[in-house]
Scaffold this motif. Sequence first.
Motif, PDB file in Angstrom:
ATOM      1  N   HIS A 101     -62.580  66.786  22.132  1.00 56.92           N
ATOM      2  CA  HIS A 101     -62.611  66.221  23.489  1.00 56.92           C
ATOM      3  C   HIS A 101     -61.598  65.092  23.680  1.00 56.92           C
ATOM      4  O   HIS A 101     -61.348  64.667  24.794  1.00 56.92           O
ATOM      5  CB  HIS A 101     -64.021  65.732  23.842  1.00 56.92           C
ATOM      6  CG  HIS A 101     -64.424  64.482  23.130  1.00 56.92           C
ATOM      7  ND1 HIS A 101     -64.874  64.475  21.834  1.00 56.92           N
ATOM      8  CD2 HIS A 101     -64.406  63.206  23.542  1.00 56.92           C
ATOM      9  CE1 HIS A 101     -65.131  63.229  21.481  1.00 56.92           C
ATOM     10  NE2 HIS A 101     -64.855  62.441  22.488  1.00 56.92           N
ATOM     11  N   THR A 102     -60.962  64.665  22.571  1.00 55.82           N
ATOM     12  CA  THR A 102     -59.920  63.633  22.674  1.00 55.82           C
ATOM     13  C   THR A 102     -58.553  64.239  22.979  1.00 55.82           C
ATOM     14  O   THR A 102     -57.562  63.513  23.073  1.00 55.82           O
ATOM     15  CB  THR A 102     -59.811  62.827  21.360  1.00 55.82           C
ATOM     16  OG1 THR A 102     -59.356  63.692  20.319  1.00 55.82           O
ATOM     17  CG2 THR A 102     -61.132  62.169  20.992  1.00 55.82           C
ATOM     18  N   GLY A 103     -58.496  65.582  23.080  1.00 51.87           N
ATOM     19  CA  GLY A 103     -57.240  66.255  23.370  1.00 51.87           C
ATOM     20  C   GLY A 103     -56.443  66.628  22.136  1.00 51.87           C
ATOM     21  O   GLY A 103     -55.269  66.978  22.225  1.00 51.87           O
ATOM     22  N   ARG A 104     -57.078  66.587  20.982  1.00 49.80           N
ATOM     23  CA  ARG A 104     -56.417  66.932  19.721  1.00 49.80           C
ATOM     24  C   ARG A 104     -56.849  68.315  19.239  1.00 49.80           C
ATOM     25  O   ARG A 104     -57.881  68.831  19.658  1.00 49.80           O
ATOM     26  CB  ARG A 104     -56.735  65.886  18.667  1.00 49.80           C
ATOM     27  CG  ARG A 104     -56.111  64.529  18.961  1.00 49.80           C
ATOM     28  CD  ARG A 104     -56.559  63.497  17.914  1.00 49.80           C
ATOM     29  NE  ARG A 104     -55.847  62.262  18.061  1.00 49.80           N
ATOM     30  CZ  ARG A 104     -56.235  61.265  18.872  1.00 49.80           C
ATOM     31  NH1 ARG A 104     -57.318  61.374  19.605  1.00 49.80           N
ATOM     32  NH2 ARG A 104     -55.521  60.154  18.947  1.00 49.80           N
ATOM     33  N   GLU A 105     -56.069  68.857  18.315  1.00 50.55           N
ATOM     34  CA  GLU A 105     -56.383  70.160  17.732  1.00 50.55           C
ATOM     35  C   GLU A 105     -57.726  70.128  17.005  1.00 50.55           C
ATOM     36  O   GLU A 105     -58.487  71.095  17.044  1.00 50.55           O
ATOM     37  CB  GLU A 105     -55.277  70.562  16.757  1.00 50.55           C
ATOM     38  CG  GLU A 105     -55.558  71.852  16.026  1.00 50.55           C
ATOM     39  CD  GLU A 105     -54.539  72.166  14.945  1.00 50.55           C
ATOM     40  OE1 GLU A 105     -54.486  73.335  14.552  1.00 50.55           O
ATOM     41  OE2 GLU A 105     -53.812  71.271  14.484  1.00 50.55           O
ATOM     42  N   LEU A 124     -52.627  66.223  21.999  1.00 52.80           N
ATOM     43  CA  LEU A 124     -51.830  67.333  22.509  1.00 52.80           C
ATOM     44  C   LEU A 124     -51.869  67.399  24.043  1.00 52.80           C
ATOM     45  O   LEU A 124     -50.919  67.848  24.669  1.00 52.80           O
ATOM     46  CB  LEU A 124     -52.308  68.664  21.933  1.00 52.80           C
ATOM     47  CG  LEU A 124     -52.256  68.781  20.407  1.00 52.80           C
ATOM     48  CD1 LEU A 124     -52.843  70.119  19.951  1.00 52.80           C
ATOM     49  CD2 LEU A 124     -50.824  68.624  19.907  1.00 52.80           C
ATOM     50  N   LYS A 125     -53.001  66.966  24.588  1.00 52.45           N
ATOM     51  CA  LYS A 125     -53.147  66.973  26.042  1.00 52.45           C
ATOM     52  C   LYS A 125     -54.105  65.848  26.426  1.00 52.45           C
ATOM     53  O   LYS A 125     -55.162  65.688  25.818  1.00 52.45           O
ATOM     54  CB  LYS A 125     -53.680  68.313  26.530  1.00 52.45           C
ATOM     55  CG  LYS A 125     -53.666  68.449  28.032  1.00 52.45           C
ATOM     56  CD  LYS A 125     -53.878  69.877  28.463  1.00 52.45           C
ATOM     57  CE  LYS A 125     -53.646  69.985  29.960  1.00 52.45           C
ATOM     58  NZ  LYS A 125     -53.796  71.363  30.426  1.00 52.45           N
ATOM     59  N   ASP A 126     -53.737  65.087  27.444  1.00 50.98           N
ATOM     60  CA  ASP A 126     -54.565  63.984  27.915  1.00 50.98           C
ATOM     61  C   ASP A 126     -55.928  64.523  28.340  1.00 50.98           C
ATOM     62  O   ASP A 126     -56.002  65.450  29.164  1.00 50.98           O
ATOM     63  CB  ASP A 126     -53.878  63.306  29.098  1.00 50.98           C
ATOM     64  CG  ASP A 126     -54.591  62.054  29.571  1.00 50.98           C
ATOM     65  OD1 ASP A 126     -55.849  62.019  29.529  1.00 50.98           O
ATOM     66  OD2 ASP A 126     -53.899  61.117  29.990  1.00 50.98           O
ATOM     67  N   PRO A 127     -57.019  63.976  27.782  1.00 49.23           N
ATOM     68  CA  PRO A 127     -58.352  64.473  28.132  1.00 49.23           C
ATOM     69  C   PRO A 127     -58.640  64.438  29.634  1.00 49.23           C
ATOM     70  O   PRO A 127     -59.376  65.285  30.138  1.00 49.23           O
ATOM     71  CB  PRO A 127     -59.284  63.526  27.374  1.00 49.23           C
ATOM     72  CG  PRO A 127     -58.475  63.024  26.240  1.00 49.23           C
ATOM     73  CD  PRO A 127     -57.071  62.946  26.743  1.00 49.23           C
ATOM     74  N   SER A 128     -58.045  63.489  30.376  1.00 48.67           N
ATOM     75  CA  SER A 128     -58.285  63.428  31.816  1.00 48.67           C
ATOM     76  C   SER A 128     -57.709  64.655  32.538  1.00 48.67           C
ATOM     77  O   SER A 128     -58.129  64.984  33.638  1.00 48.67           O
ATOM     78  CB  SER A 128     -57.710  62.143  32.418  1.00 48.67           C
ATOM     79  OG  SER A 128     -56.304  62.140  32.321  1.00 48.67           O
ATOM     80  N   GLU A 129     -56.766  65.337  31.887  1.00 49.86           N
ATOM     81  CA  GLU A 129     -56.198  66.567  32.458  1.00 49.86           C
ATOM     82  C   GLU A 129     -57.028  67.795  32.086  1.00 49.86           C
ATOM     83  O   GLU A 129     -56.865  68.866  32.660  1.00 49.86           O
ATOM     84  CB  GLU A 129     -54.769  66.767  31.977  1.00 49.86           C
ATOM     85  CG  GLU A 129     -53.799  65.700  32.424  1.00 49.86           C
ATOM     86  CD  GLU A 129     -52.415  65.877  31.813  1.00 49.86           C
ATOM     87  OE1 GLU A 129     -52.082  67.009  31.391  1.00 49.86           O
ATOM     88  OE2 GLU A 129     -51.682  64.873  31.748  1.00 49.86           O
ATOM     89  N   ILE A 130     -57.910  67.628  31.103  1.00 50.02           N
ATOM     90  CA  ILE A 130     -58.726  68.732  30.613  1.00 50.02           C
ATOM     91  C   ILE A 130     -60.069  68.780  31.331  1.00 50.02           C
ATOM     92  O   ILE A 130     -60.533  69.840  31.746  1.00 50.02           O
ATOM     93  CB  ILE A 130     -58.969  68.615  29.094  1.00 50.02           C
ATOM     94  CG1 ILE A 130     -57.636  68.649  28.332  1.00 50.02           C
ATOM     95  CG2 ILE A 130     -59.902  69.708  28.599  1.00 50.02           C
ATOM     96  CD1 ILE A 130     -57.770  68.313  26.856  1.00 50.02           C
ATOM     97  N   TYR A 131     -60.694  67.604  31.482  1.00 46.22           N
ATOM     98  CA  TYR A 131     -62.067  67.574  31.981  1.00 46.22           C
ATOM     99  C   TYR A 131     -62.144  67.064  33.397  1.00 46.22           C
ATOM    100  O   TYR A 131     -61.585  66.167  33.826  1.00 46.22           O
ATOM    101  CB  TYR A 131     -62.940  66.720  31.060  1.00 46.22           C
ATOM    102  CG  TYR A 131     -62.951  67.247  29.649  1.00 46.22           C
ATOM    103  CD1 TYR A 131     -63.698  68.354  29.308  1.00 46.22           C
ATOM    104  CD2 TYR A 131     -62.167  66.651  28.661  1.00 46.22           C
ATOM    105  CE1 TYR A 131     -63.694  68.856  28.028  1.00 46.22           C
ATOM    106  CE2 TYR A 131     -62.159  67.152  27.354  1.00 46.22           C
ATOM    107  CZ  TYR A 131     -62.923  68.242  27.059  1.00 46.22           C
ATOM    108  OH  TYR A 131     -62.904  68.735  25.781  1.00 46.22           O
TER     109      TYR A 131
END
Length: 131
Positions: A101-105, A124-131
């Motif tokens: 959930h931190t945006g890491r593998e 790898l990706k900002d968590p705010s862009e994921i959730y």
Amino acid sequence: MTQAGESDWLDAVKWDADGLVPAIAQDHQTGRILMMAWMNREALALTAAEGRAIYWSRSRGKLWRKGESSGHVQNLHEMRLDCDADVIVLQVEQLGGIACHTGRESCFYRSYKDGGWHTVDAVLKDPSEIY
């Protein structure tokens, strides 16, 4: 209603006092440990039936289909039970390459060195862009 023998494989698992078993998600190609979560009997049965990782969220008190909000689904390749029957390993294909959930593998992105924990894997990706 289940028929005789259908739940034998679930009965072989040594569930803890809360009816849970730790489940380790491992990349089926690289062998890298991606994360650890908990499964109850229903989550394990559904994982086998659906071919994707489904966990039990202790904080939310409900089933958690990995990737339901992030899209980072874990497709199941194989399940293994350890020698004591109290830990499950799920060999998975991690869609999107992000398990944490931190945006890491991987959730295991800190390494112990020189008396402390050091971050060794980049986001790898900002968590705010994921959730």
